[in-house]
Every structure is written in C-alpha cells, then in structure tokens.
Scaffold this motif. Structure first.
Motif, PDB file in Angstrom:
ATOM      1  N   LYS A   1       0.773  -1.409   0.018  1.00  0.00           N
ATOM      2  CA  LYS A   1       0.121  -0.040  -0.088  1.00  0.00           C
ATOM      3  C   LYS A   1       0.791   1.350  -0.057  1.00  0.00           C
ATOM      4  CE  LYS A   1      -4.604  -0.971   1.184  1.00  0.00           C
ATOM      5  NZ  LYS A   1      -4.623  -2.548   1.200  1.00  0.00           N
ATOM      6  N   SER A   2       1.712   1.311   0.920  1.00  0.00           N
ATOM      7  CA  SER A   2       2.642   2.438   1.100  1.00  0.00           C
ATOM      8  C   SER A   2       4.114   2.280   0.433  1.00  0.00           C
ATOM      9  CB  SER A   2       2.404   3.294   2.198  1.00  0.00           C
ATOM     10  OG  SER A   2       3.193   2.289   3.355  1.00  0.00           O
ATOM     11  N   ALA A   3       4.540   3.236   0.118  1.00  0.00           N
ATOM     12  CA  ALA A   3       6.089   3.295  -0.431  1.00  0.00           C
ATOM     13  C   ALA A   3       7.145   3.284   0.696  1.00  0.00           C
ATOM     14  CB  ALA A   3       6.335   4.409  -1.341  1.00  0.00           C
ATOM     15  N   ASP A   4       6.710   3.693   1.683  1.00  0.00           N
ATOM     16  CA  ASP A   4       7.967   3.825   2.912  1.00  0.00           C
ATOM     17  C   ASP A   4       7.700   2.567   3.785  1.00  0.00           C
ATOM     18  OD1 ASP A   4       5.388   5.103   3.072  1.00  0.00           O
ATOM     19  OD2 ASP A   4       6.118   5.634   5.284  1.00  0.00           O
ATOM     20  N   LYS A   5       6.859   1.824   3.480  1.00  0.00           N
ATOM     21  CA  LYS A   5       6.833   0.444   4.101  1.00  0.00           C
ATOM     22  C   LYS A   5       6.874  -0.698   3.244  1.00  0.00           C
ATOM     23  CE  LYS A   5       3.523   1.639   7.932  1.00  0.00           C
ATOM     24  NZ  LYS A   5       2.295   1.628   8.215  1.00  0.00           N
ATOM     25  N   ASN A   6       7.726  -0.720   2.255  1.00  0.00           N
ATOM     26  CA  ASN A   6       7.729  -1.691   1.399  1.00  0.00           C
ATOM     27  C   ASN A   6       9.060  -2.554   1.717  1.00  0.00           C
ATOM     28  OD1 ASN A   6       8.688  -2.343  -2.358  1.00  0.00           O
ATOM     29  ND2 ASN A   6       7.069  -3.399  -0.987  1.00  0.00           N
ATOM     30  N   GLY A   7       8.888  -3.677   1.645  1.00  0.00           N
ATOM     31  CA  GLY A   7      10.217  -4.697   2.029  1.00  0.00           C
ATOM     32  C   GLY A   7      10.031  -6.048   1.271  1.00  0.00           C
ATOM     33  N   LEU A   8      11.155  -6.737   1.660  1.00  0.00           N
ATOM     34  CA  LEU A   8      11.317  -8.289   0.984  1.00  0.00           C
ATOM     35  C   LEU A   8      10.455  -9.232   1.985  1.00  0.00           C
ATOM     36  CD1 LEU A   8      14.817  -9.025  -0.470  1.00  0.00           C
ATOM     37  CD2 LEU A   8      12.512  -8.922  -1.698  1.00  0.00           C
ATOM     38  N   THR A   9       9.808 -10.315   1.609  1.00  0.00           N
ATOM     39  CA  THR A   9       9.185 -11.499   2.323  1.00  0.00           C
ATOM     40  C   THR A   9      10.651 -12.267   2.169  1.00  0.00           C
ATOM     41  OG1 THR A   9       6.947 -10.605   1.776  1.00  0.00           O
ATOM     42  CG2 THR A   9       7.654 -13.080   2.755  1.00  0.00           C
ATOM     43  N   VAL A  10      10.904 -13.018   3.228  1.00  0.00           N
ATOM     44  CA  VAL A  10      12.214 -13.810   2.978  1.00  0.00           C
ATOM     45  C   VAL A  10      11.695 -15.191   3.569  1.00  0.00           C
ATOM     46  CG1 VAL A  10      14.500 -13.978   3.829  1.00  0.00           C
ATOM     47  CG2 VAL A  10      13.881 -11.633   3.466  1.00  0.00           C
TER      48      VAL A  10
ATOM     49  N   PHE B   1      18.464  -6.064   2.561  1.00  0.00           N
ATOM     50  CA  PHE B   1      19.139  -6.894   3.933  1.00  0.00           C
ATOM     51  C   PHE B   1      19.629  -5.971   4.635  1.00  0.00           C
ATOM     52  CE2 PHE B   1      17.749 -10.723   1.790  1.00  0.00           C
ATOM     53  CZ  PHE B   1      17.557 -11.429   2.851  1.00  0.00           C
ATOM     54  N   ASP B   2      20.691  -5.082   3.871  1.00  0.00           N
ATOM     55  CA  ASP B   2      21.316  -3.918   4.303  1.00  0.00           C
ATOM     56  C   ASP B   2      20.551  -2.978   5.147  1.00  0.00           C
ATOM     57  OD1 ASP B   2      23.398  -5.496   3.520  1.00  0.00           O
ATOM     58  OD2 ASP B   2      23.869  -3.913   1.800  1.00  0.00           O
ATOM     59  N   GLU B   3      19.349  -2.604   4.709  1.00  0.00           N
ATOM     60  CA  GLU B   3      18.592  -1.566   5.322  1.00  0.00           C
ATOM     61  C   GLU B   3      17.685  -2.275   6.317  1.00  0.00           C
ATOM     62  OE1 GLU B   3      16.656   0.656   2.210  1.00  0.00           O
ATOM     63  OE2 GLU B   3      18.596   0.746   0.918  1.00  0.00           O
ATOM     64  N   GLY B   4      17.822  -3.621   6.585  1.00  0.00           N
ATOM     65  CA  GLY B   4      16.860  -4.318   7.421  1.00  0.00           C
ATOM     66  C   GLY B   4      15.183  -4.060   7.044  1.00  0.00           C
ATOM     67  N   LYS B   5      14.966  -4.017   5.716  1.00  0.00           N
ATOM     68  CA  LYS B   5      13.538  -4.080   5.086  1.00  0.00           C
ATOM     69  C   LYS B   5      13.350  -5.418   4.898  1.00  0.00           C
ATOM     70  CE  LYS B   5      12.918   0.609   3.754  1.00  0.00           C
ATOM     71  NZ  LYS B   5      12.916   1.623   2.416  1.00  0.00           N
ATOM     72  N   THR B   6      13.582  -6.285   5.710  1.00  0.00           N
ATOM     73  CA  THR B   6      13.102  -7.756   5.306  1.00  0.00           C
ATOM     74  C   THR B   6      12.299  -8.339   6.611  1.00  0.00           C
ATOM     75  OG1 THR B   6      14.962  -8.754   6.499  1.00  0.00           O
ATOM     76  CG2 THR B   6      15.192  -8.238   4.285  1.00  0.00           C
ATOM     77  N   GLY B   7      11.258  -9.270   6.018  1.00  0.00           N
ATOM     78  CA  GLY B   7      10.432  -9.967   7.092  1.00  0.00           C
ATOM     79  C   GLY B   7      10.381 -11.252   6.581  1.00  0.00           C
ATOM     80  N   LEU B   8      10.237 -12.182   7.728  1.00  0.00           N
ATOM     81  CA  LEU B   8       9.924 -13.679   7.285  1.00  0.00           C
ATOM     82  C   LEU B   8       8.671 -13.846   6.790  1.00  0.00           C
ATOM     83  CD1 LEU B   8      11.825 -15.206  10.371  1.00  0.00           C
ATOM     84  CD2 LEU B   8      12.625 -15.159   8.262  1.00  0.00           C
ATOM     85  N   ALA B   9       8.649 -15.054   5.796  1.00  0.00           N
ATOM     86  CA  ALA B   9       7.538 -15.135   5.241  1.00  0.00           C
ATOM     87  C   ALA B   9       6.575 -16.123   6.598  1.00  0.00           C
ATOM     88  CB  ALA B   9       7.706 -16.485   4.335  1.00  0.00           C
ATOM     89  N   LEU B  10       5.321 -15.987   6.372  1.00  0.00           N
ATOM     90  CA  LEU B  10       4.241 -16.544   7.116  1.00  0.00           C
ATOM     91  C   LEU B  10       4.793 -17.993   7.813  1.00  0.00           C
ATOM     92  CD1 LEU B  10       1.501 -16.187   8.930  1.00  0.00           C
ATOM     93  CD2 LEU B  10       0.239 -16.771   6.869  1.00  0.00           C
ATOM     94  N   GLU B  11       5.153 -18.599   6.829  1.00  0.00           N
ATOM     95  CA  GLU B  11       5.283 -20.259   7.149  1.00  0.00           C
ATOM     96  C   GLU B  11       6.511 -20.265   8.481  1.00  0.00           C
ATOM     97  OE1 GLU B  11       7.580 -22.526   4.116  1.00  0.00           O
ATOM     98  OE2 GLU B  11       6.352 -21.343   3.140  1.00  0.00           O
ATOM     99  N   PHE B  12       7.322 -19.138   8.569  1.00  0.00           N
ATOM    100  CA  PHE B  12       8.327 -18.977   9.330  1.00  0.00           C
ATOM    101  C   PHE B  12       8.008 -18.531  10.822  1.00  0.00           C
ATOM    102  CE2 PHE B  12      10.185 -19.295   5.314  1.00  0.00           C
ATOM    103  CZ  PHE B  12      11.002 -20.627   5.511  1.00  0.00           C
ATOM    104  N   VAL B  13       6.876 -18.011  11.011  1.00  0.00           N
ATOM    105  CA  VAL B  13       6.394 -17.134  12.098  1.00  0.00           C
ATOM    106  C   VAL B  13       5.276 -17.581  12.567  1.00  0.00           C
ATOM    107  CG1 VAL B  13       7.569 -15.103  11.748  1.00  0.00           C
ATOM    108  CG2 VAL B  13       5.393 -15.177  10.682  1.00  0.00           C
ATOM    109  N   SER B  14       4.444 -18.465  11.647  1.00  0.00           N
ATOM    110  CA  SER B  14       3.426 -19.348  12.259  1.00  0.00           C
ATOM    111  C   SER B  14       3.342 -20.661  11.907  1.00  0.00           C
ATOM    112  CB  SER B  14       1.877 -18.423  11.773  1.00  0.00           C
ATOM    113  OG  SER B  14       1.022 -19.344  12.110  1.00  0.00           O
ATOM    114  N   PRO B  15       3.027 -21.564  12.660  1.00  0.00           N
ATOM    115  CA  PRO B  15       2.903 -23.215  12.325  1.00  0.00           C
ATOM    116  C   PRO B  15       1.515 -23.316  11.548  1.00  0.00           C
ATOM    117  CG  PRO B  15       1.976 -22.898  14.717  1.00  0.00           C
ATOM    118  CD  PRO B  15       2.581 -21.557  14.082  1.00  0.00           C
TER     119      PRO B  15
END
Lengths: 438, 278, 312
Positions: free
Chosen positions: A304-313, A381-395
């Motif tokens: 939705k917003s440009a400043d909240k865009n990042g990679l799903t890892v 990765f350098d800017e910390g704009k990464t987050g884990l995919a759902l399967e890694f944070v929920s069973p």
C-alpha cells in the motif's frame, strides 16, 4: 514391539513395523566401529543440487576429520518426504543427522521431544536472528543452516524496464501503472503466471506477507491464535492483487498451462516483464539462460505505501540431530554441524548451488559475482527491510493454497471467497497440530 | 434392395474405418511419431511424420535415464504382475472349486463377499495402517498382496461359473482312485479349467500392469517404483523432453498390445462374460 | 447353471443326513472338497480388504497424524460437507459417473448394432475400438493432455486450420471435467460395445425370423426384440461404468490433478489430496463417503436391473 514408549497402540503397531522394515532395508547403518572411527549418516532431499553439494561437503569434512565417516542418504521431497521424516523420528530410527525445512514444518516435528538441543554450540551465536527464530522453540535451538535465504518477490526483465523508461514500483498502484505501460507498448506480457506448476501461483499471497506484517505487526500471532483471517484486510490484499492483475488482462495468454520453466524463460527472454516467484529461480536462470543473469533483477511485491515496502524472506533448510543419536555418534554429528557452520562449508555450498540470496550465518559471504536477482536483494537486507514469510512465524499453513490461488488467478473464485476458502483449509492443519483456539 | 445392402456394406464400412482411424488410431500414431522424433522436433508437439527417425535412440535413452531406473521399474512391474496373477489364479481357483462343488450354509456369505469385493472401493489409509503393522508398507510383496486381495473376487466369480461345466463324474472317478483333495485339484481340476484360467491371467495381467492408484498409495517413491508410477513422475521431471516421455508411453503400451495380439479372444471373453455375471 | 448347483447341493445334504459328531468327523477327513481351500484366499481378503474396510469406519471418526490419534466423532464429516472445495469434488463425482456411463450405454449400443450389421472390416473395427481399454490410463492421460493443450496441442491446431478457435479443453473451468469425461468415454466405449455385441450375438435368430414373417421392419426389430433382450447387457454396461466412474481417479490425476482450482476434483482425488496433506482421519472419512455413495447407488441398482432380467 520394542518401542514401549509410543503413546497409543494404534500407532505403536504401525510404527514399530515401519521401523522393522527400515531396519530390514538397511536404512540405519550408523554407529561406531572397533577402530575408534565413527560412521554417521546424513539424510538430505534427493534434489540433484542438494546431493552434489552434500557429497562435496562430506568429502571436505572427512578430509578434516579422518576418524569420522559420513554416509549420504536421500529422501523424496514434498509431502512424501514429510511423512518419511515423521515416521523415522517416531520410530527412533532417524539418521544421525538430517536436513529438513525450518519454520512451520519443523514445528510439526515436535522438536522439543524429538531433536537434540544444540543451543550450547559455539556457532549458535553467529546465526542470523531471523534464522535462529525459525530453527528454535522456546526451549532450544535445533538446526544449522544448510543453504542460503531466498525471497518471495517479483523478478523482472531490466531490458524491458530500460526500454520503456520504467522505475521500480514502490506501491501496488505504481506497479499496476507499469503493467499498463508494458501492455500498451506490446513489448511483453506484463506479468508471467504459470499454473501448469500450481505451486508457483501462491507468490502474490505468500510474498505479500511483509506488507501484511508492516500494517499489523501482530498479525502472525493473531493468525496462529485464530484471531486474524485472510478474508479480512490486510491479509486479503494478496488475493485481491491476483484478481486485479487477471481482470486487467496482464497475464501471459498461456498462463493456465505454462510451467515454472516457461516462466523463467519468459523473463530471461523478455517475453514477460514480471514474474512473482521465489528467488531460487536464480539457479534455473544461471543454468538455462546464463546470458540473462545480469538482465533479470528483483524487487519486493509492492504494497500500500512506498515507505513500508520490503522483502518477504524464506529461510534455508537446516541440519538437525535427532534424540536417537547418542554417544560417539552424537559427538561426531555435533562436529559435522560445527563444520556446516563454517565459511569453508558455505563456500562449497555456493560453488555447487547457484546463490539464491544471502547466507544467514556470520562469516559466510556470497561469491563476488552473483546473478542480479540476488544482488538486487542485498540493499533490503542492509537496510533491514526484510521480514520472514508467514510459514516461518506461524505453524499454521494449509495444503490447498495453491489450488485456491489458481482458482482466484483464473477467475473461477472471487478473491474474497478464495481467501475464505483458505481460512477453512488452514483450520484442518491447526486442529491437527492441536493449537489453542481452533 | 441388394444395391442398398451393398452400399451399406461398403459405404458404411468405409466411413466407419475412416472415422476409426481418425478417432482411435491417430492418438496412437501421435505417440509413435513423437517418440521417434529428435528432441527439438518433438518439442514442437506437431502431428507430423518425423523428419529423422530417432525411435531406438529415444527408447534406449529412456531405459537408461536416472541410472536405469525405468529398467528397474519394468522389472518391478513384471515381478508384480507375475506374482500377483499367479496367486490370484491358484487361490481363486481353489475358492471357485469348493464354492461350486460343496453346498453349505456359508456359500451365500462367500458369494456376498465376492460381490462386495467387486463393488466396494478399497479403504486406503486403514490398508496402509495394516501394511505398516505387518511390515509390508512400501514393499513389493505388500503391493502384490494388495493386488491379490482386490483381484480375488473377480477370479473367484469366473472360476465358480466355469466349474459348473466341469462334470462331477470326473471328480468321483479320481476319488475312487484314491486321490486326495490336493491331487484332485491339481491333476484333474486345474487342467480342465485351463480356458478360464487363461482368461483370468490375461485380464488380471493387463489390469495389474496398468495399475497406478494402488502403486501410488502402497508403493510410493521412485527407487522402487512400478512403470506406471515412474511414467507419471517422469512427466513432471522431464517436461521438456517430449520425445523421451512419449517413448516411455510407447514402452508402457507395448505389453498390453502384445497380450492383445496373442489373446484377443480370451481378453474379450473375459471382460465381457466375466462382467455380465457381476 | 443355477439348477445344477441346486441339485448338487441336494446330493450333498443327502450324503450326511444328521449332524452326528462321529459322522461329521469322518466326513471332514474324507471330504474331497475341504474348507481349508478357502483359507489362503480368505486370509488375503480378510487382512487386506475386510479389516481395513471395517476399520475405516472407526478411523473416519478420528483426527490422526503420525504421532497421535484422537477420537473426534463426526467432525471429519462435518468438515467434509462444509468445505466448498470438498463438496465440489462430491458433486463432480456424480456428474462424471453419470456422464460417462450414460454415454457408454448410448454409444456402445449404437456401435454394437452397427458392428453386428453386414459391413466390411468388422473385425478390424471391433479391435481398434476396443484396444484403448487395454492401454495404461496414465499413458492415455498424458497423451491427451498434450493433444488437448489449448495453444500447442494438435487438436486445437487442427481446429485452427478449419478456422475454428478451439477452447481450453483442460484449462477452461467449465470444460475441464467434461473433457476428461470425453477421454474416459473414448477409452471405455470399446468395452461397452463388445458387451453389447456379445449380447446381440446371443439373441436367437428365431425371434427375427418370426418377426419377418409378421412383416416387421428393421426399426420394429430393434425396438421390440433387440432392445428388450439386451437388458442384461445394458445392466452390465451401466453397473461397470458407474462403479468405474464413481471410483475414478487415475485419468483425472494424470490430466488435471483436479484443477484448474477445484473444478475437476472428484472424491478419489480429494481423498488422495487429504491423505497427502497428512489428514489421515479426514481422508478416511472421504473414503467412507465414497463407500456409502457407491453402495447406495450400486446395490439397489443391480438388484433392480437383475430383477428385471429374471422377469423378462
């Protein structure tokens, strides 16, 4: 019936017999021999690259540890492999060391009961935090990474972008505007979809998770507790994106039958501009279209917003030691895990398998020349704009997502209804796992 | 009138032959042609005469892929078929023999079980559970026994029906000569029911050789696969090598074709007469 | 044949009039038709068919993974009939079964009549039509998947030459199931035809002679003689193709895996998918649903069809 600890008779019969058949087929050929040397076995999936890397790793490890012999064994991938792993663990007949997924699939193995806690090992402190989370429970850390991370993102053809003077989109609206320009120019199909391989249809949903999480940081927790649903925003947006792109006519015309290989080809040759896929496509790309490794790049799925865009890892698989490994075999297995965490081991892996993303252990670096798919990921990765995919944070993960996303992406099911179907689908898995609140 | 029948005889026949060629033969020609093409030509997937014939290259290459896994699969399928069919024939004939000769109150129960076995689909997960419990899951013997269990009702039905045409006087003569049940069965009955035995053998061989579902459930995996299962997996892994894929399909089609050429009559009889009773 | 069994049964009882233990014992030793001949076959059948089938009624009421088994009552069935994707498989099963068996009856009958009439190349035609029934379903499925590809497939390319834009046979959600059914009919119509031919050959020529004396035409012959006397053959074709249609899995799995989405899923493929996902209890519940559907349709139908046979 030599497994009195198994809880239910029903399982005990099936399970001990399976153990018997495994013994008969000689699957558990490990243990120490008289000469002071130890033999351990290492179970990996039977992918050609995995096997090649496994053999190379073992050769180097044995050269450094002449007293330890490692035997490589393979297992089938997918659901069949999952069942095999579970059966072997349940019967206490697992190999000395085995490689398997991290995240929700690891949780399904009940690691606290079935695996050796390696939290005290020296390399644990060098693990990337994200990886450490997905290879751990509250009670311990269980695995060492066996590969690199990857991302669920959009790979795109840079030549098409250059020719049409397009900018990398930061929001979904910008992305759709780019698609419109590409469609109008007639140079390429805006988006490649490949439902001949149904699994590839899931990326608009799975790769959107960074955006979901950025809007609601607790979403995964609520989801696990049955309090957040895909049928509601922000979870719904992935399904909606799929529907919008289809309705706008942005897919390649043979999307219903094209395969993953076709998708990689379309991007490499500029027949299509975008392809939402996992970045392990880099390996198919460098094998089949080496001339295109510099022209195919990556950007995250826009939200939705440009400043909240990042990679799903996606985190790599890991090597684990089951509780059934004991004594000298256990010591040798721990040494093997130590070795897998060394830069030497990482180097062997990146020689044998085309890089798919950064390593997740300190001291391991990618080779100097990597495909643009991978180097484009590094800034996030350098800017910390990464987050884990759902399967890694929920069973909680349902088995029918790929059929549902094909249905939504083919216009059979409306987005909202498809999301609702997936919410029903995951319920079965959550109940199977015995989670609270389902 | 005569002209009309003649027109029907030749006109109708000719049109039918042309239609049959189009509808039933073309797909098989497509298999043959694609299996004979070079990799590049095959990938076009056109219905055309191969410019160069690579049939034997392709067949040899298929057999050798993945360290000869397809060859092993053919051996597995052959063992599976021969072992299952032998058991079905012998055990089925034993049941059919007693069932027809000896009248007792169980007969209606056994007839009912035969009917149930013909109609009711197998319960997959519990069968796997039983196979695990007996250490037979994912083993060739396990799959053989499953085929025996599911193939017996059909065989029993045919044998029972055919036994009716074997005169009892022959049994009695043998018994007076002092033959026990085993000798009676082996040396008198079995030779006499040979025609129906051939029918059962041929029909069951085709069915078991072509089976995919049971192999998928009870003998999964690649290393120990049957040909049908391997063909299915081959399709996923070698999607771009159409020439090889169709060479594989051709190989899988050959055994039933050979069976059909030699046992045309028995197959037709078995499939029709057997089913009429069911 | 039935009379023969009855009479031999009568002699059997006459031989041992009373259940005197001594006589019983002697008969057991002496009977040339010992019951233990049932034993080996019975063992296989009991262990691998009866026991699993019986157990499935219990397992269907459990939630079961490799580590644990838990009794949950009818929840699996609730899930099964609540989830839209699973219901679709249930409905599709009926569509597929009725479509294929209906088509096999009609086409098999027409072809049977045609192939018993005086035409050239009769034997050749019979063989050609029947052969697909013997070929591996997986091989056929893969072949037709290629032939029916919407863009590169020879079928649509041929249609394009004729100026017709062929549909997405297996990718159009409203067509996929029907396309597979067409292939199923292609594969199975030969067997139906042969069953009808066997039935027609068995009709005594006297009937037709008598009808000719009465001055009946070909149509009357067909309608009043052939069709009624073909009732057993029709019953066989219906029962066989319906049983096969309700249980079908292989062809669908080879061609679409139930896709696109869930549009060509049937009970057989749903059961397999639930099994693959590790939902063993739910998969078994699906299996029980399949039993019940097959039994509820086939047993009354076969009783009805066979009753008619005896009456006529």
């Amino acid at each position: 019936m030599s497994f009195p600890s198994i809880r239910r008779t029903a399982v005990a019969v099936g399970v001990s017999a399976a153990a018997l058949s495994l013994v008969l087929t000689g699957c558990s050929s490990s243990g120490s021999s008289d000469s002071g040397s130890v033999t351990i076995s290492y179970l990996v999936d039977n992918g050609a690259a995995t096997v090649e890397a496994g053999n190379a790793l073992i050769a180097d490890f044995q050269a450094k540890n002449p007293n330890i012999k490692v035997e490589l064994e393979t297992r089938p991938p997918g659901a069949e492999g999952d069942n095999l792993i579970k059966t072997k663990l349940a019967t206490g007949d697992m190999n000395s060391v085995f490689q398997y997924n991290t995240g929700s699939l690891l949780k399904a193995l009940e690691p606290d009961k079935s695996l050796v806690n390696v939290a005290d090992q020296p390399w644990v402190s060098r693990l990337d935090d994200n990886f450490k989370t997905v290879a751990s429970t509250e009670n311990g850390t269980y695995g060492v990474p066996t590969g690199q991370s990857s991302a669920g993102a959009i790979i795109y053809n840079k030549d098409v972008y250059a020719k049409l003077g397009l900018q990398i989109p930061k929001t979904w609206d910008e992305f759709m505007a780019n698609n419109k320009k590409i469609l109008d120019s007639g140079t390429a199909a805006p988006i490649a979809q490949t439902y001949g391989d149904t699994w590839s249809s899931q990326l608009f949903v799975l790769g959107d998770f960074y955006n979901v999480q950025s809007q609601d940081a607790d979403w995964a927790k609520k989801y696990t507790e049955n309090k957040a649903k895909f049928a509601d925003e922000p979870g719904l947006s992935g399904f909606e994106h799929l529907e919008e792109a289809l309705k706008a006519g942005y897919f390649n015309k043979d999307y219903a039958t094209a395969t993953y290989d076709d998708g990689v080809r379309m991007i490499a040759k500029g027949e299509a501009a975008h392809y939402p896929i996992l970045t392990f496509a880099a390996s198919a790309l460098s094998v089949n279209y080496p001339e295109a490794v510099k022209t195919v790049g990556t950007f995250p799925i826009p939200g939705k917003s440009a400043d909240k865009n990042g990679l799903t890892v996606w985190m790599p698989s890991a090597a684990y030691i089951p509780k059934s490994t004991e004594g000298a075999e256990l010591d040798a297995s721990k040494k093997f895990l130590d070795f897998l965490a060394t830069p030497d081991a990482c180097k062997i892996v990146s020689e044998k398998i085309a890089p798919t993303g950064p390593f997740v252990i300190d001291g391991c670096t990618l080779p100097d020349s990597v495909p643009a798919i991978v180097s484009d990921m590094q800034p996030y990765f350098d800017e910390g704009k990464t987050g884990l995919a759902l399967e890694f944070v929920s069973p909680v993960k349902g088995p029918a997502l790929e059929q549902i996303t094909v249905a939504v992406g083919s216009g059979i099911t409306p987005a909202k209804q498809g999301a609702g179907q997936y919410d029903e689908d995951v319920k079965k898995q959550a109940q199977q796992l015995g989670l609270e609140g389902w | 009138m005569r002209n009309k029948t003649l027109a029907w005889r030749w006109g109708g026949g000719t049109i039918a032959v042309i239609l049959a060629l189009l509808i039933f033969i073309l797909p098989f020609l497509f298999i043959l042609f694609t299996a004979s093409k070079s990799q590049q030509e095959a990938s076009l997937l056109q219905f055309s005469w191969p410019t160069e014939w690579h049939l034997f290259d392709n067949l040899a290459q298929v057999i050798q892929t993945r360290n000869g896994l397809p060859l092993r699969a053919f051996i597995n399928s052959a063992v599976l078929t021969v072992a299952s069919v032998s058991l079905i024939v012998v055990l089925g004939a034993m049941v059919g023999f007693i069932l027809q000769r000896r009248q007792q109150k169980w007969n209606s129960l056994i007839n009912g079980l035969v009917l149930v076995g013909l109609i009711v689909p197998p319960a997959v997960v519990p069968t796997i559970w039983v196979l695990q419990g007996t250490g037979l899951f994912k083993t060739l013997p396990g799959l053989i026994f499953v085929h025996v269990a599911f193939g017996l009702p059909f065989a029993v039905m045919l044998f029972r029906a055919f036994m009716g045409s074997v005169p009892r006087e022959l049994d009695e003569a043998a018994i007076i000569d002092g033959a026990g049940p085993i000798r009676l069965f082996m040396s008198i009955i079995l030779p006499l029911i040979r025609p129906v035995m051939i029918t059962v053998i041929v029909v069951q061989s085709v069915a078991i050789f072509n089976d995919f579902t049971y192999a998928l459930y009870f003998l999964p995996g690649d290393s120990n696969a049957t040909v049908q299962l391997l063909l299915y997996n081959f399709q996923g892994q070698n999607l771009t090598q159409w020439g090889l894929l169709f060479a594989f399909i051709l190989l899988v089609t050959v055994p039933p074709l050979v069976m059909y050429i030699f046992f045309n009559r028995q197959i037709v009889e078995g499939m029709t007469s057997g089913s009429v009773k069911g | 044949m039935t009379t023969e069994i009855a009479s031999s049964g009568a002699t059997g009882t006459r031989r041992s009039p009373g259940p005197a233990p001594a006589a019983n014992k002697r008969r057991k030793k002496q009977s040339p038709y010992p019951n233990w001949f049932y034993l080996p076959a019975g063992l296989f059948y009991t262990i691998l068919f009866l026991v699993p089938t019986g157990l499935s009624f219990y397992f269907a009421l459990t939630r079961w993974n490799l580590f644990d088994i838990e009794f949950i009552g009818f929840e699996n069935f609730v899930t099964f009939f609540k989830e839209q994707a699973l219901i679709q498989g249930f409905i599709n099963t009926f569509i597929y079964a009725f479509l294929t068996s209906g088509a096999k009856v009609v086409l098999g009958l027409l072809l049977g009549v045609f192939l018993t009439s005086q035409i050239i190349a009769r034997g050749f035609l019979r063989s050609v039509i029947f052969f697909p029934a013997l070929v591996s379903t997986i091989g056929i499925g893969i072949t037709f998947k290629v032939l029916l590809d919407p863009f590169d497939g020879p079928v649509n390319q041929a249609l394009a030459v004729l100026g017709i834009g062929g549909p997405g046979w297996l990718t159009d959600p409203s067509l996929a199931l029907i396309s597979i059914a067409l292939v199923d009919i292609w594969k199975g119509v030969g067997l139906a035809t042969l069953i009808y031919i066997a039935g027609m050959v068995a009709i005594p020529q006297d009937y037709y002679e008598a009808a000719r004396v009465d001055g009946a035409g070909a149509w009357n012959n067909f309608w009043h003689i052939t069709l009624p006397l073909l009732r057993p053959a029709t019953a066989t074709v219906i029962l066989l193709s319906l049983i096969g249609g309700l249980r079908s899995f292989e062809l669908i799995w080879a061609m679409t895996k139930g896709g696109p989405g869930f549009t060509s899923d049937v009970l057989g493929s749903v059961i397999y998918k639930q099994y693959q996902a590790g939902f063993f209890g739910l998969s078994t519940a699906g299996n029980v649903v399949l039993f019940l559907v097959v039994a509820a349709l086939i047993f009354p139908l076969s009783a009805w069809l066979n009753k008619g046979e005896k009456e006529s």
